[in-house]
Design a protein around this motif. Structure first.
Motif, short mmCIF file in Angstrom:
data_model
loop_
_atom_site.label_atom_id
_atom_site.label_comp_id
_atom_site.label_asym_id
_atom_site.label_seq_id
_atom_site.Cartn_x
_atom_site.Cartn_y
_atom_site.Cartn_z
N UNK A 204 -14.19 39.01 -14.25
CA UNK A 204 -13.80 37.88 -13.38
C UNK A 204 -14.99 36.96 -13.16
N UNK A 205 -16.17 37.54 -13.01
CA UNK A 205 -17.38 36.74 -12.81
C UNK A 205 -17.65 35.85 -14.02
N UNK B 51 -11.94 44.17 -5.79
CA UNK B 51 -13.08 44.09 -6.69
C UNK B 51 -13.17 42.70 -7.30
N UNK B 52 -14.39 42.27 -7.57
CA UNK B 52 -14.66 41.06 -8.34
C UNK B 52 -15.47 41.57 -9.52
N UNK C 176 -19.09 44.10 -5.52
CA UNK C 176 -18.29 42.92 -5.86
C UNK C 176 -18.67 41.73 -5.00
N UNK C 177 -18.94 41.97 -3.73
CA UNK C 177 -19.38 40.88 -2.84
C UNK C 177 -20.68 40.28 -3.34
N UNK D 178 -10.12 26.87 -8.94
CA UNK D 178 -10.15 28.07 -9.78
C UNK D 178 -9.65 29.25 -8.95
N UNK D 179 -8.57 29.86 -9.40
CA UNK D 179 -8.03 31.05 -8.76
C UNK D 179 -8.48 32.28 -9.51
N UNK D 180 -9.02 33.24 -8.79
CA UNK D 180 -9.53 34.47 -9.41
C UNK D 180 -8.74 35.67 -8.91
#
Length: 165
Positions: free
Chosen positions: A48-49, A43-44, A82-83, A35-37
Motif C-alpha cells: 500500500x505504501x 495495517x498499511x 503501519x502507523x 487517493x484511497x488506500x
C-alpha cells in the motif's frame, strides 16, 4: 464524486470489490488528486505504501478507513509499524499532501502531522465524542465537504435522534 475505501467490517473484501470496485482509488478533480488506500486490516502494508508513494500528485488528499496512531487516536488506529510507515510517507511528501481523511474512529476528531490536517469523521452508523484516547458519550453526526475549486474544508453537522420503539 464518490470514493469508497474498505473498512475493517468489509469481509470478505471481494464483497467490497463487487459493490464498490477496487480497494484502492485514484480520483482527480481539478488540481486535486484523491487517493484511497486499503487499511481494512488495521495495517498499511509496504505494498500500500508503494502504491501511495507512486500515485501522489502535486495536490493530494488521502482517504483511508484506519488512521495512524496520533495523540488520542491510538485506541482505535493502525498498528504501530503501519502507523510509522504511513507517517514516513507523509513526512517525505509534506509539500504534496494537503489533508488526510479517515473514518474508523466513530467521532469527529482533528489532528495535525507536520502541518497536514488529519481528520477522522465517524460515520453514519454512530458518532461519539473522542477525548482522552477513548470514546466519551454521544456526539454529532458530521459530514466533511471538500471544495475542489478552492481546497477548503467545511463541516455539516446533524444531531442524533434516538429511535423510539
Amino acid at each position: 464524486m464518490l470514493a469508497a475505501v474498505p473498512g475493517d467490517h468489509d469481509r470478505p473484501l471481494r464483497n467490497f470489490e463487487r459493490y464498490f470496485g477496487s480497494r484502492r482509488k485514484i480520483l482527480d478533480a481539478g488540481p486535486w488528486r484523491f487517493i484511497g488506500i486499503n487499511t481494512a486490516q488495521r495495517r498499511f502494508t509496504t505494498r500500500e505504501a508503494a502504491f501511495l508513494s507512486s500515485s501522489l500528485g502535486e495536490k493530494t488528499v488521502i482517504l483511508s478507513h484506519m488512521p495512524p496512531e496520533a495523540d488520542g487516536w491510538s485506541f482505535h488506529s493502525l498498528w504501530p509499524r503501519s502507523s510509522r510507515r504511513f507517517l514516513d510517507i507523509l513526512s517525505s511528501n509534506i509539500c504534496r499532501i494537503h489533508a488526510c481523511f479517515f473514518g474508523h474512529i466513530h467521532g469527529f476528531s482533528v489532528r495535525s502531522f507536520m502541518g497536514v490536517p488529519m481528520v477522522a469523521a465517524g460515520g453514519v452508523a454512530e458518532s461519539f465524542v473522542v477525548c482522552g484516547n477513548r470514546y466519551n458519550g454521544e456526539g454529532l453526526y458530521g459530514m466533511i465537504i471538500f471544495d475542489a475549486s478552492s481546497g477548503t474544508v467545511s463541516l455539516c453537522w446533524m444531531e442524533q435522534h434516538k429511535a423510539t420503539r
